[in-house]
Design a protein around this motif. Sequence first.
Motif, PDB file in Angstrom:
ATOM      1  N   THR A  37       0.817  -1.213   0.000  1.00  0.00           N
ATOM      2  CA  THR A  37       0.000   0.000   0.000  1.00  0.00           C
ATOM      3  C   THR A  37       0.853   1.267   0.000  1.00  0.00           C
ATOM      4  O   THR A  37       0.361   2.336  -0.326  1.00  0.00           O
ATOM      5  CB  THR A  37      -0.929   0.020   1.227  1.00  0.00           C
ATOM      6  OG1 THR A  37      -0.133  -0.094   2.408  1.00  0.00           O
ATOM      7  CG2 THR A  37      -1.928  -1.113   1.170  1.00  0.00           C
ATOM      8  N   ASN A  38       2.139   1.144   0.330  1.00  0.00           N
ATOM      9  CA  ASN A  38       3.009   2.317   0.377  1.00  0.00           C
ATOM     10  C   ASN A  38       3.732   2.566  -0.942  1.00  0.00           C
ATOM     11  O   ASN A  38       3.691   3.667  -1.482  1.00  0.00           O
ATOM     12  CB  ASN A  38       4.020   2.150   1.511  1.00  0.00           C
ATOM     13  CG  ASN A  38       4.789   3.414   1.795  1.00  0.00           C
ATOM     14  OD1 ASN A  38       4.214   4.484   1.897  1.00  0.00           O
ATOM     15  ND2 ASN A  38       6.088   3.292   1.911  1.00  0.00           N
ATOM     16  N   CYS A  39       4.385   1.517  -1.506  1.00  0.00           N
ATOM     17  CA  CYS A  39       5.203   1.712  -2.709  1.00  0.00           C
ATOM     18  C   CYS A  39       4.607   1.072  -3.958  1.00  0.00           C
ATOM     19  O   CYS A  39       5.042   1.359  -5.068  1.00  0.00           O
ATOM     20  CB  CYS A  39       6.621   1.189  -2.491  1.00  0.00           C
ATOM     21  SG  CYS A  39       6.750  -0.603  -2.307  1.00  0.00           S
ATOM     22  N   CYS A  75       7.428  -4.868   3.866  1.00  0.00           N
ATOM     23  CA  CYS A  75       7.748  -4.753   2.440  1.00  0.00           C
ATOM     24  C   CYS A  75       9.269  -4.685   2.304  1.00  0.00           C
ATOM     25  O   CYS A  75       9.904  -3.831   2.938  1.00  0.00           O
ATOM     26  CB  CYS A  75       7.109  -3.500   1.853  1.00  0.00           C
ATOM     27  SG  CYS A  75       7.561  -3.211   0.134  1.00  0.00           S
ATOM     28  N   PRO A  76       9.883  -5.552   1.496  1.00  0.00           N
ATOM     29  CA  PRO A  76      11.339  -5.520   1.352  1.00  0.00           C
ATOM     30  C   PRO A  76      11.818  -4.346   0.491  1.00  0.00           C
ATOM     31  O   PRO A  76      13.007  -4.079   0.430  1.00  0.00           O
ATOM     32  CB  PRO A  76      11.656  -6.854   0.679  1.00  0.00           C
ATOM     33  CG  PRO A  76      10.420  -7.214  -0.048  1.00  0.00           C
ATOM     34  CD  PRO A  76       9.292  -6.657   0.755  1.00  0.00           C
ATOM     35  N   TYR A  77      10.912  -3.632  -0.143  1.00  0.00           N
ATOM     36  CA  TYR A  77      11.282  -2.517  -1.010  1.00  0.00           C
ATOM     37  C   TYR A  77      11.262  -1.181  -0.274  1.00  0.00           C
ATOM     38  O   TYR A  77      12.154  -0.361  -0.431  1.00  0.00           O
ATOM     39  CB  TYR A  77      10.357  -2.469  -2.230  1.00  0.00           C
ATOM     40  CG  TYR A  77      10.365  -3.767  -2.996  1.00  0.00           C
ATOM     41  CD1 TYR A  77      11.443  -4.101  -3.818  1.00  0.00           C
ATOM     42  CD2 TYR A  77       9.334  -4.680  -2.874  1.00  0.00           C
ATOM     43  CE1 TYR A  77      11.475  -5.304  -4.503  1.00  0.00           C
ATOM     44  CE2 TYR A  77       9.352  -5.881  -3.562  1.00  0.00           C
ATOM     45  CZ  TYR A  77      10.428  -6.185  -4.377  1.00  0.00           C
ATOM     46  OH  TYR A  77      10.457  -7.375  -5.048  1.00  0.00           O
ATOM     47  N   CYS A  78      10.228  -0.942   0.541  1.00  0.00           N
ATOM     48  CA  CYS A  78      10.119   0.348   1.235  1.00  0.00           C
ATOM     49  C   CYS A  78      10.167   0.203   2.760  1.00  0.00           C
ATOM     50  O   CYS A  78      10.099   1.205   3.465  1.00  0.00           O
ATOM     51  CB  CYS A  78       8.835   1.066   0.824  1.00  0.00           C
ATOM     52  SG  CYS A  78       7.314   0.279   1.407  1.00  0.00           S
ATOM     53  N   GLU A  79      10.230  -1.016   3.268  1.00  0.00           N
ATOM     54  CA  GLU A  79      10.352  -1.334   4.693  1.00  0.00           C
ATOM     55  C   GLU A  79       9.110  -1.004   5.513  1.00  0.00           C
ATOM     56  O   GLU A  79       9.154  -0.951   6.728  1.00  0.00           O
ATOM     57  CB  GLU A  79      11.571  -0.638   5.304  1.00  0.00           C
ATOM     58  CG  GLU A  79      12.878  -1.020   4.652  1.00  0.00           C
ATOM     59  CD  GLU A  79      14.064  -0.281   5.229  1.00  0.00           C
ATOM     60  OE1 GLU A  79      13.936   0.304   6.325  1.00  0.00           O
ATOM     61  OE2 GLU A  79      15.120  -0.291   4.587  1.00  0.00           O
ATOM     62  N   LYS A  80       7.980  -0.788   4.864  1.00  0.00           N
ATOM     63  CA  LYS A  80       6.744  -0.477   5.581  1.00  0.00           C
ATOM     64  C   LYS A  80       6.155  -1.750   6.201  1.00  0.00           C
ATOM     65  O   LYS A  80       6.180  -2.806   5.593  1.00  0.00           O
ATOM     66  CB  LYS A  80       5.726   0.142   4.632  1.00  0.00           C
ATOM     67  CG  LYS A  80       4.431   0.551   5.302  1.00  0.00           C
ATOM     68  CD  LYS A  80       3.447   1.108   4.287  1.00  0.00           C
ATOM     69  CE  LYS A  80       2.181   1.614   4.899  1.00  0.00           C
ATOM     70  NZ  LYS A  80       1.433   0.658   5.676  1.00  0.00           N
ATOM     71  N   TYR A  81       5.621  -1.627   7.416  1.00  0.00           N
ATOM     72  CA  TYR A  81       4.936  -2.720   8.080  1.00  0.00           C
ATOM     73  C   TYR A  81       3.655  -3.031   7.297  1.00  0.00           C
ATOM     74  O   TYR A  81       2.917  -2.121   6.918  1.00  0.00           O
ATOM     75  CB  TYR A  81       4.604  -2.378   9.529  1.00  0.00           C
ATOM     76  CG  TYR A  81       3.793  -3.456  10.220  1.00  0.00           C
ATOM     77  CD1 TYR A  81       4.401  -4.643  10.612  1.00  0.00           C
ATOM     78  CD2 TYR A  81       2.437  -3.292  10.440  1.00  0.00           C
ATOM     79  CE1 TYR A  81       3.657  -5.634  11.230  1.00  0.00           C
ATOM     80  CE2 TYR A  81       1.686  -4.284  11.056  1.00  0.00           C
ATOM     81  CZ  TYR A  81       2.308  -5.456  11.449  1.00  0.00           C
ATOM     82  OH  TYR A  81       1.577  -6.440  12.051  1.00  0.00           O
TER      83      TYR A  81
END
Length: 87
Positions: A61-63, A74-80
């Motif tokens: 939902t972030n990136c 998320c391994p791309y943006c580190e968002k929970y």
Amino acid sequence: MTLLLLILMAFLIYYLFIYKANHVDLLEVNKINKCPSCGNRVEKNFNVCPICKETLKKFCTNCGEKIDIHWNYCPYCEKYIDKGVGK
């Protein structure tokens, strides 16, 4: 001495051409992706299982990158990743 050398060569040939080749195949079998619901073989880029339609991937939902449904971050943006438990 010659007999010992022949025995060692036989073991070496066995290891290189039979034992090692069979065990590499067994390791490759473990790398096959399977659906967590029905156990069907799925490709790593599938979004859903083609047999049972179990969701395998979703979008962050972030990136907006595709991520595994079971990941916590998320391994791309580190968002929970909020799984929506209790909603």
